[in-house]
Design a protein around this motif. Sequence first.
Motif, PDB file in Angstrom:
ATOM      1  N   GLY A 142      33.917 -70.229 -41.962  1.00  0.00           N
ATOM      2  CA  GLY A 142      34.807 -69.069 -41.923  1.00  0.00           C
ATOM      3  C   GLY A 142      36.230 -69.449 -41.559  1.00  0.00           C
ATOM      4  N   VAL A 143      36.392 -70.389 -40.632  1.00  0.00           N
ATOM      5  CA  VAL A 143      37.742 -70.811 -40.242  1.00  0.00           C
ATOM      6  C   VAL A 143      38.472 -71.442 -41.417  1.00  0.00           C
ATOM      7  CG1 VAL A 143      39.011 -72.402 -38.764  1.00  0.00           C
ATOM      8  CG2 VAL A 143      37.166 -71.023 -37.810  1.00  0.00           C
ATOM      9  N   GLY A 144      37.788 -72.347 -42.152  1.00  0.00           N
ATOM     10  CA  GLY A 144      38.426 -72.978 -43.304  1.00  0.00           C
ATOM     11  C   GLY A 144      38.776 -71.985 -44.386  1.00  0.00           C
ATOM     12  N   LEU A 145      37.844 -71.054 -44.678  1.00  0.00           N
ATOM     13  CA  LEU A 145      38.085 -70.055 -45.710  1.00  0.00           C
ATOM     14  C   LEU A 145      39.251 -69.144 -45.325  1.00  0.00           C
ATOM     15  CD1 LEU A 145      37.129 -68.839 -48.401  1.00  0.00           C
ATOM     16  CD2 LEU A 145      35.540 -67.418 -47.083  1.00  0.00           C
ATOM     17  N   ARG A 146      39.352 -68.784 -44.044  1.00  0.00           N
ATOM     18  CA  ARG A 146      40.457 -67.928 -43.608  1.00  0.00           C
ATOM     19  C   ARG A 146      41.798 -68.615 -43.790  1.00  0.00           C
ATOM     20  NH1 ARG A 146      40.422 -66.292 -37.435  1.00  0.00           N
ATOM     21  NH2 ARG A 146      40.797 -68.565 -37.334  1.00  0.00           N
ATOM     22  N   ALA A 147      41.870 -69.960 -43.501  1.00  0.00           N
ATOM     23  CA  ALA A 147      43.137 -70.692 -43.673  1.00  0.00           C
ATOM     24  C   ALA A 147      43.546 -70.708 -45.136  1.00  0.00           C
ATOM     25  CB  ALA A 147      42.984 -72.110 -43.127  1.00  0.00           C
ATOM     26  N   VAL A 148      42.612 -70.981 -46.040  1.00  0.00           N
ATOM     27  CA  VAL A 148      42.925 -71.027 -47.475  1.00  0.00           C
ATOM     28  C   VAL A 148      43.410 -69.673 -47.959  1.00  0.00           C
ATOM     29  CG1 VAL A 148      41.926 -71.379 -49.773  1.00  0.00           C
ATOM     30  CG2 VAL A 148      41.340 -72.924 -47.890  1.00  0.00           C
ATOM     31  N   LEU A 149      42.698 -68.576 -47.567  1.00  0.00           N
ATOM     32  CA  LEU A 149      43.081 -67.240 -48.014  1.00  0.00           C
ATOM     33  C   LEU A 149      44.441 -66.840 -47.457  1.00  0.00           C
ATOM     34  CD1 LEU A 149      39.663 -65.360 -47.716  1.00  0.00           C
ATOM     35  CD2 LEU A 149      40.801 -66.158 -49.801  1.00  0.00           C
ATOM     36  N   ALA A 150      44.752 -67.234 -46.209  1.00  0.00           N
ATOM     37  CA  ALA A 150      46.055 -66.916 -45.639  1.00  0.00           C
ATOM     38  C   ALA A 150      47.179 -67.604 -46.404  1.00  0.00           C
ATOM     39  CB  ALA A 150      46.077 -67.316 -44.159  1.00  0.00           C
ATOM     40  N   TRP A 151      47.005 -68.921 -46.798  1.00  0.00           N
ATOM     41  CA  TRP A 151      48.054 -69.636 -47.549  1.00  0.00           C
ATOM     42  C   TRP A 151      48.271 -68.993 -48.901  1.00  0.00           C
ATOM     43  CZ3 TRP A 151      48.287 -72.371 -52.105  1.00  0.00           C
ATOM     44  CH2 TRP A 151      49.413 -73.151 -52.302  1.00  0.00           C
ATOM     45  N   LEU A 152      47.156 -68.615 -49.578  1.00  0.00           N
ATOM     46  CA  LEU A 152      47.286 -67.986 -50.885  1.00  0.00           C
ATOM     47  C   LEU A 152      47.983 -66.632 -50.795  1.00  0.00           C
ATOM     48  CD1 LEU A 152      43.788 -68.822 -52.436  1.00  0.00           C
ATOM     49  CD2 LEU A 152      45.994 -69.858 -53.022  1.00  0.00           C
ATOM     50  N   ALA A 153      47.623 -65.837 -49.776  1.00  0.00           N
ATOM     51  CA  ALA A 153      48.238 -64.519 -49.641  1.00  0.00           C
ATOM     52  C   ALA A 153      49.728 -64.642 -49.319  1.00  0.00           C
ATOM     53  CB  ALA A 153      47.523 -63.730 -48.548  1.00  0.00           C
ATOM     54  N   ARG A 154      50.115 -65.609 -48.505  1.00  0.00           N
ATOM     55  CA  ARG A 154      51.533 -65.758 -48.141  1.00  0.00           C
ATOM     56  C   ARG A 154      52.378 -66.177 -49.336  1.00  0.00           C
ATOM     57  NH1 ARG A 154      50.714 -68.597 -44.118  1.00  0.00           N
ATOM     58  NH2 ARG A 154      51.006 -70.681 -45.025  1.00  0.00           N
ATOM     59  N   HIS A 155      51.861 -67.052 -50.200  1.00  0.00           N
ATOM     60  CA  HIS A 155      52.675 -67.548 -51.302  1.00  0.00           C
ATOM     61  C   HIS A 155      52.547 -66.691 -52.552  1.00  0.00           C
ATOM     62  CE1 HIS A 155      52.597 -71.117 -48.700  1.00  0.00           C
ATOM     63  NE2 HIS A 155      53.742 -71.468 -49.314  1.00  0.00           N
ATOM     64  N   LEU A 156      51.450 -65.969 -52.717  1.00  0.00           N
ATOM     65  CA  LEU A 156      51.254 -65.192 -53.926  1.00  0.00           C
ATOM     66  C   LEU A 156      51.552 -63.700 -53.762  1.00  0.00           C
ATOM     67  CD1 LEU A 156      47.947 -66.808 -55.291  1.00  0.00           C
ATOM     68  CD2 LEU A 156      50.301 -67.311 -55.969  1.00  0.00           C
ATOM     69  N   VAL A 157      51.530 -63.172 -52.545  1.00  0.00           N
ATOM     70  CA  VAL A 157      51.709 -61.723 -52.346  1.00  0.00           C
ATOM     71  C   VAL A 157      52.914 -61.419 -51.471  1.00  0.00           C
ATOM     72  CG1 VAL A 157      50.628 -59.635 -51.467  1.00  0.00           C
ATOM     73  CG2 VAL A 157      49.240 -61.314 -52.664  1.00  0.00           C
ATOM     74  N   VAL A 158      53.023 -62.050 -50.301  1.00  0.00           N
ATOM     75  CA  VAL A 158      54.049 -61.665 -49.327  1.00  0.00           C
ATOM     76  C   VAL A 158      55.441 -62.031 -49.825  1.00  0.00           C
ATOM     77  CG1 VAL A 158      54.878 -62.034 -46.981  1.00  0.00           C
ATOM     78  CG2 VAL A 158      52.423 -61.833 -47.434  1.00  0.00           C
ATOM     79  N   ALA A 159      55.611 -63.270 -50.324  1.00  0.00           N
ATOM     80  CA  ALA A 159      56.950 -63.698 -50.761  1.00  0.00           C
ATOM     81  C   ALA A 159      57.452 -62.862 -51.936  1.00  0.00           C
ATOM     82  CB  ALA A 159      56.910 -65.194 -51.121  1.00  0.00           C
TER      83      ALA A 159
END
Length: 355
Positions: A142-159
């Motif tokens: 779960g920790v690894g999956l959360r890190a990957v999803l956070a990086w994807l969300a920051r670069h693909l949605v937030v920016a």
Amino acid sequence: MDLDKPPARQPAQQTPEGCLVVAIRLPVRIVVLVLVVPVRMVWDALVAAGRLLRDTVLRPAGRALLWLGKVLVVWPLAALWRYVVVPVGRALAWLGKTLVVVPAVWCYRHVLTPVGHACAWLARTAGAGLAWLYAQVLAPAGVGLRAVLAWLARHLVVAPARWLHEWVLAPVGRAIVLCARGLGWLLGTLVAGIGRVLYWTTRILLVLPALALWRWVLAPAGRVLAVVGREVWDALGHAWRIAGRVSLAVGRFLAALFRWIFVEPVRWVYRAVLTPVGHVVRDTVLCPAAEAARATGRAARQALTAARESVRQARADVRRMLFGEPGKREAVVRREPSRRETRTLGSSTTALTKD
């Protein structure tokens, strides 16, 4: 000394009454008195009849109905509760305790409790296994999956969303706000002008005529109606009191007339005719008849006593002829002195000096 005295109370000043009040009061009181006197007399007659009906019919009937209800309802229900419902309830409680409670307690104690302990042990064992699986496998994944999803969300949605807000939505929103403010100022000015026009139109066409109508027509008419109503109310109270006195006088007259026509003749007949006749009947008929009845009763009692004594003597003679004379009882030496004799120190009647 005069300075210490309290000042005398001034009489209450009465408000001056106008000619309209004086002109209305007398005819109103006369008319109301003529109308109220029959009503008050009928009311007093109904009250008297109601009291008589209550004292002579309703109270005895109520007491009889109460006693009848107690006999027919309360006592049977009490007996049913005491001798049927309570014993049946106690028997049902004993049966329920014997057939339901005791087996249920035994089943809970010897069956359900061991099964529950076994289920609890299995649940604790399964929980320990699941906790180890979560801590050793699921948590790291779960920790690894959360890190990957956070990086994807920051670069693909937030920016992209931040860039769109800063360069597109914010300028468009500011322009829309300025347009809305200008349109709101224009509409407010237009509504204020229309409101002022409607205010003065309503004030001139409705408020001022209504105010004049209230001040010059309705208020004086209301004062006149208030004076008339107050005088009518006072006249009703005054007429009701006078009608009560008239009704009381009429009732007293009717009571006196009834007493003179019916009660006094009946009382005179009772005192002058019935009482002497009753005394003569009592002295000449009832007293001798009572004395003769008492003498007859005494003679009958004496005859019954003589007959009873004769029967007792005949029964004793028959017993003596059949069974002979009864044996005489032997005299028993009394250890205690007789009532006439008294104990002395030289007598041998005590337990220590007995022969």
